[in-house]
Design a protein around this motif. Structure first.
Motif, PDB file in Angstrom:
ATOM      1  N   LEU A   1      28.721  56.044  -2.391  1.00 37.33           N
ATOM      2  CA  LEU A   1      27.746  55.075  -1.896  1.00 37.33           C
ATOM      3  C   LEU A   1      26.365  55.492  -2.347  1.00 37.33           C
ATOM      4  O   LEU A   1      25.894  56.575  -2.004  1.00 37.33           O
ATOM      5  CB  LEU A   1      27.804  54.986  -0.367  1.00 37.33           C
TER       6      LEU A   1
ATOM      7  N   GLN B   1      26.065  58.891  -3.750  1.00 38.31           N
ATOM      8  CA  GLN B   1      26.475  60.013  -2.914  1.00 38.31           C
ATOM      9  C   GLN B   1      27.977  59.961  -2.661  1.00 38.31           C
ATOM     10  O   GLN B   1      28.530  58.911  -2.349  1.00 38.31           O
ATOM     11  CB  GLN B   1      25.730  59.995  -1.578  1.00 38.31           C
ATOM     12  N   ASP B   2      28.626  61.107  -2.798  1.00 38.51           N
ATOM     13  CA  ASP B   2      30.075  61.189  -2.610  1.00 38.51           C
ATOM     14  C   ASP B   2      30.403  61.265  -1.119  1.00 38.51           C
ATOM     15  O   ASP B   2      30.069  62.238  -0.450  1.00 38.51           O
ATOM     16  CB  ASP B   2      30.619  62.428  -3.334  1.00 38.51           C
ATOM     17  N   TYR B   3      31.039  60.214  -0.613  1.00 40.98           N
ATOM     18  CA  TYR B   3      31.435  60.162   0.789  1.00 40.98           C
ATOM     19  C   TYR B   3      32.907  60.527   0.977  1.00 40.98           C
ATOM     20  O   TYR B   3      33.406  60.492   2.093  1.00 40.98           O
ATOM     21  CB  TYR B   3      31.200  58.755   1.356  1.00 40.98           C
ATOM     22  N   THR B   4      33.592  60.869  -0.102  1.00 39.54           N
ATOM     23  CA  THR B   4      35.011  61.199  -0.024  1.00 39.54           C
ATOM     24  C   THR B   4      35.235  62.341   0.961  1.00 39.54           C
ATOM     25  O   THR B   4      34.589  63.397   0.877  1.00 39.54           O
ATOM     26  CB  THR B   4      35.546  61.595  -1.405  1.00 39.54           C
TER      27      THR B   4
ATOM     28  N   LEU C   1      34.211  62.716   3.808  1.00 39.46           N
ATOM     29  CA  LEU C   1      33.095  62.988   4.716  1.00 39.46           C
ATOM     30  C   LEU C   1      33.109  62.061   5.927  1.00 39.46           C
ATOM     31  O   LEU C   1      32.959  62.503   7.061  1.00 39.46           O
ATOM     32  CB  LEU C   1      31.753  62.855   3.982  1.00 39.46           C
ATOM     33  N   THR C   2      33.237  60.776   5.683  1.00 38.94           N
ATOM     34  CA  THR C   2      33.235  59.806   6.774  1.00 38.94           C
ATOM     35  C   THR C   2      33.976  58.554   6.337  1.00 38.94           C
ATOM     36  O   THR C   2      34.080  58.270   5.134  1.00 38.94           O
ATOM     37  CB  THR C   2      31.791  59.435   7.175  1.00 38.94           C
TER      38      THR C   2
ATOM     39  N   ILE D   1      34.202  55.027   5.428  1.00 33.40           N
ATOM     40  CA  ILE D   1      33.220  54.040   4.985  1.00 33.40           C
ATOM     41  C   ILE D   1      33.315  52.760   5.799  1.00 33.40           C
ATOM     42  O   ILE D   1      32.348  51.998   5.909  1.00 33.40           O
ATOM     43  CB  ILE D   1      33.409  53.745   3.480  1.00 33.40           C
TER      44      ILE D   1
ATOM     45  N   VAL E   1      30.514  52.326   8.233  1.00 33.78           N
ATOM     46  CA  VAL E   1      29.149  52.438   7.721  1.00 33.78           C
ATOM     47  C   VAL E   1      28.540  51.048   7.574  1.00 33.78           C
ATOM     48  O   VAL E   1      29.147  50.146   6.995  1.00 33.78           O
ATOM     49  CB  VAL E   1      29.130  53.175   6.363  1.00 33.78           C
TER      50      VAL E   1
ATOM     51  N   ASP F   1      22.482  48.330  -1.322  1.00 34.34           N
ATOM     52  CA  ASP F   1      23.550  49.324  -1.415  1.00 34.34           C
ATOM     53  C   ASP F   1      24.394  49.097  -2.663  1.00 34.34           C
ATOM     54  O   ASP F   1      24.598  47.963  -3.106  1.00 34.34           O
ATOM     55  CB  ASP F   1      24.475  49.241  -0.190  1.00 34.34           C
TER      56      ASP F   1
ATOM     57  N   LEU G   1      28.256  50.381  -3.756  1.00 38.36           N
ATOM     58  CA  LEU G   1      29.442  51.081  -3.270  1.00 38.36           C
ATOM     59  C   LEU G   1      30.542  51.083  -4.328  1.00 38.36           C
ATOM     60  O   LEU G   1      30.847  50.052  -4.926  1.00 38.36           O
ATOM     61  CB  LEU G   1      29.976  50.410  -2.007  1.00 38.36           C
TER      62      LEU G   1
END
Length: 209
Positions: free
Chosen positions: A136, A139-142, A144-145, A147, A150, A156, A158
């Motif tokens: 996103l 930034q790598d959100y893998t 982490l949270t 999506i 979000v 944005d 994505l």
């Protein structure tokens, strides 16, 4: 004495008449100048599955003009975040609280913490050779949270990619996500999702009360 009473009655009559006329003027101004503030911004996205970009060809993925409400009526999920005119990379957002999960659900897709399910019921679940990768705004959100929870923000970008966690490949895929949301922000919506020209008399009357 009678004259005095007459003057008092006449005074009260003029006072009440003045209040009524003032109220009518205020109502008239509210009716004519009603121009609701709308939430309407855009974001870009792309989905890859095993290296292939999802084209979102089906007409069911796209909302017609009828879904757009200048009254900002977001009672239906598809009114909050959707696509138009077969443009498969631009999201039209009409609710500051709309999430990525809600947008994909409007398409019939579901994104979990480690899986993606398409509108035809096909599921892609993380395994030893593939996983659900999320980028996103670079930034790598893998891992982490999720999506899905979000909130979508203006401008944005994505990337949702199911496949190997190959950073070079993911970087290339993310670069393919258009950055055209700002253009949509400053131009008239092709499906007339904004603008006072769509305000109906019913909308104006509802606003009065």
């Amino acid at each position: 004495m009678k004259r005095l009473k007459s003057l008092v009655k006449q005074g009260w009559f003029l006072f009440i008449l003045g209040i009524i006329l003032s109220a009518l003027v205020i109502i008239g101004i509210r009716f004519l100048t009603y121009n609701p503030v709308q939430v309407h911004f855009h974001a870009n996205f792309a989905v890859y599955i095993n290296g292939q970009r999802e084209p979102f060809k089906a007409a069911a993925y796209y909302q017609a003009e009828a879904v757009c409400k200048t009254t900002n009526d977001i009672s239906l999920p598809e009114q909050r975040a959707h696509m138009h005119d077969n443009i498969n990379s631009v999201i039209h957002v009409h609710d500051h609280a709309a999430t990525w999960g809600q947008f994909f659900e409007n398409l019939g897709w579901y994104i979990g913490p480690d899986f993606i399910k398409t509108s035809d019921g096909t599921s892609y679940v993380a395994n030893d050779s593939a996983k659900l990768n999320i980028l996103l705004n670079g930034q790598d959100y893998t891992d982490l949270t999720a999506i899905t929870n979000v909130v979508i923000k203006d401008l944005d970008r994505l990337l949702v990619s199911y496949g190997p966690n190959d950073q070079a490949l993911l970087k290339t895929q993310f670069a393919s996500v258009p950055a055209t949301a700002h253009i949509n922000d400053i131009t008239k919506d092709p499906a007339s999702c904004s603008g006072a020209e769509n305000i109906t008399i019913s909308d104006r009357l509802h606003h009065l009360f």
